[in-house]
Design a protein around this motif. Sequence first.
Motif, short mmCIF file in Angstrom:
data_model
loop_
_atom_site.label_atom_id
_atom_site.label_comp_id
_atom_site.label_asym_id
_atom_site.label_seq_id
_atom_site.Cartn_x
_atom_site.Cartn_y
_atom_site.Cartn_z
N ALA A 1 23.37 -7.63 -11.05
CA ALA A 1 23.51 -9.02 -10.62
C ALA A 1 23.53 -9.98 -11.83
N ASN A 2 23.56 -9.40 -13.04
CA ASN A 2 23.59 -10.20 -14.28
C ASN A 2 22.45 -11.21 -14.39
N ILE A 3 21.26 -10.80 -13.99
CA ILE A 3 20.10 -11.68 -14.04
C ILE A 3 19.56 -11.71 -15.47
N GLU A 4 19.36 -12.92 -16.00
CA GLU A 4 18.92 -13.03 -17.40
C GLU A 4 17.42 -13.15 -17.55
N THR A 5 16.74 -13.67 -16.50
CA THR A 5 15.28 -13.81 -16.57
C THR A 5 14.68 -13.17 -15.33
N ILE A 6 13.77 -12.21 -15.57
CA ILE A 6 13.21 -11.44 -14.45
C ILE A 6 11.68 -11.50 -14.52
N TYR A 7 11.06 -11.73 -13.37
CA TYR A 7 9.60 -11.65 -13.28
C TYR A 7 9.25 -10.48 -12.36
N ALA A 8 8.30 -9.65 -12.79
CA ALA A 8 7.83 -8.55 -11.93
C ALA A 8 6.34 -8.71 -11.74
N ILE A 9 5.87 -8.50 -10.52
CA ILE A 9 4.44 -8.61 -10.30
C ILE A 9 3.72 -7.38 -10.89
N ALA A 10 2.51 -7.61 -11.40
CA ALA A 10 1.73 -6.51 -11.98
C ALA A 10 1.12 -5.65 -10.86
N PHE A 11 0.89 -4.37 -11.13
CA PHE A 11 0.25 -3.48 -10.15
C PHE A 11 -1.14 -3.11 -10.64
N HIS A 12 -2.15 -3.46 -9.83
CA HIS A 12 -3.51 -3.14 -10.25
C HIS A 12 -4.25 -2.28 -9.25
N GLU A 13 -3.58 -1.97 -8.15
CA GLU A 13 -4.26 -1.22 -7.08
C GLU A 13 -3.64 0.16 -6.96
N GLY A 14 -4.44 1.07 -6.44
CA GLY A 14 -3.90 2.36 -6.02
C GLY A 14 -3.81 3.38 -7.12
N LYS A 15 -3.56 4.61 -6.72
CA LYS A 15 -3.64 5.72 -7.68
C LYS A 15 -2.49 5.75 -8.69
N TYR A 16 -1.37 5.09 -8.39
CA TYR A 16 -0.25 5.13 -9.34
C TYR A 16 -0.23 3.93 -10.28
N LYS A 17 -1.29 3.12 -10.29
CA LYS A 17 -1.23 1.87 -11.06
C LYS A 17 -0.94 2.11 -12.54
N ASN B 1 0.82 -1.23 0.00
CA ASN B 1 0.00 0.00 0.00
C ASN B 1 0.85 1.27 0.00
N GLN B 2 2.17 1.12 -0.11
CA GLN B 2 3.06 2.30 -0.10
C GLN B 2 3.46 2.66 -1.52
N GLU B 3 2.53 3.31 -2.23
CA GLU B 3 2.79 3.54 -3.66
C GLU B 3 3.95 4.48 -3.92
N GLU B 4 4.09 5.47 -3.06
CA GLU B 4 5.20 6.42 -3.26
C GLU B 4 6.53 5.67 -3.21
N GLU B 5 6.62 4.78 -2.21
CA GLU B 5 7.86 4.02 -2.04
C GLU B 5 8.08 3.09 -3.25
N ILE B 6 7.03 2.44 -3.70
CA ILE B 6 7.14 1.53 -4.84
C ILE B 6 7.62 2.29 -6.08
N ALA B 7 6.99 3.43 -6.34
CA ALA B 7 7.37 4.22 -7.52
C ALA B 7 8.83 4.65 -7.42
N SER B 8 9.26 5.05 -6.23
CA SER B 8 10.62 5.58 -6.10
C SER B 8 11.68 4.48 -6.22
N ASN B 9 11.29 3.21 -6.04
CA ASN B 9 12.28 2.12 -6.09
C ASN B 9 12.26 1.31 -7.39
N LEU B 10 11.30 1.58 -8.27
CA LEU B 10 11.13 0.72 -9.45
C LEU B 10 12.37 0.68 -10.34
N PHE B 11 12.89 1.85 -10.70
CA PHE B 11 14.04 1.86 -11.62
C PHE B 11 15.30 1.29 -10.96
#
Length: 344
Positions: free
Chosen positions: A310-326, A291-301
């Motif tokens: 970390a040289n990761i070749e395959t990455i999964y990110a969860i989708a965002f469907h809630e809140g005003k910044y979705k 529920n901390q959208e400001e924090e999520i937005a500021s850490n995404l990049f």
Amino acid sequence: MKTRIYKSEDLNKKEVQEDIKNTLLSGRNVIFPTETVYGIGAYALSEKGIKGIYEVKGRPSDNPLIMHISNNTDIYKYTCDHQAYVEDLIQAFWPGPLTLVLKKKAQVPYIITGGLETVGVRMPSHPIALKVLDISDIPICAPSANISGKPSSTLFEHVLEDFKDRVDIMIDGGKSQVGIESTVLDVTAKIPVILRPGVITKEMLETVVPQVIGGKIHTSDDIPKAPGMKYRHYAPKGDLMVVDGNIDQVISYITKQINTTDSKNQIGVICTTDLKEAFTGAFVYSIGEPNQEEEIASNLFAALRAMDKANIETIYAIAFHEGKYKDALMNRLMKAANQQIIKL
Ligand code: AMP
Ligand code: MG
């Protein structure tokens, strides 16, 4: 070239102020923090400075730049044919993360607009950005300070990674507060249109203007209205996929991928803090409480860049469907993922 690095407190020194001003006026580049992301700045009316931005970023020349100003009223110097509601938007949201696209006046060169008759203008709220504008007393174009295609820079170390000794000056302002780029709003017509969603949302804009069009997640089928939208953006080196479903489905899908992958190929996961422990064996980057959208937005990049480190070749990110910044978050994630989404 050896980059000169300044800190916030250095900006009170006369010689540093002179250096910043002279560097910009002579058509060279200065990287500085804004409240959204770090920007790579050039004097807006200097062809040399603007070319420098495109060159050092590797940015396609039809992707226009946003002009930054430190005074509301400067918008009338560079743009014309304003709708009546434009002033209301300025009063409500400036300084802040809202870019207004307006008809340009003749003195605004086409090199910054990518050949368009319109120009994007914004007054940032970050004290260092405002100080740089005030010291130099010129309009400054400042696209995100990242190599074109890579995630935007939200930490000073990102700027160093991409541009150390490739620009004249960098100013260290710590972590960007907002973390995703400004909302871009076309205000040339009676009803404004969101060209790029950001933390100033459609709902917020509609408290000032009766109707606003757009703001939805940009998908590959849409016709790009902001020229920059057609390019790959924010992309980590690895293959990123957005995973969309309820929490149990998402955990079980990603866990299956972790368990079936070749052991040499560590999987990366970008998720909220509550799911941090769910993905044993993966490189997990948690970006904030759900529920901390400001924090999520500021850490995404930062999360996307950490995957590269970390040289990761395959990455999964969860989708965002809630809140005003979705919309803003999904817009950035879907571009980073080159529109790859797994719907469960
Ligand atoms: P950046 O500076 O990297 O945040 O990117 C600026 C964004 O604003 C890009 O998506 C551009 O396409 C968009 N933009 C800037 N100026 C205009 C304009 N005159 N018309 C439409 N979009 C614009
Ligand atoms: Mg950018």
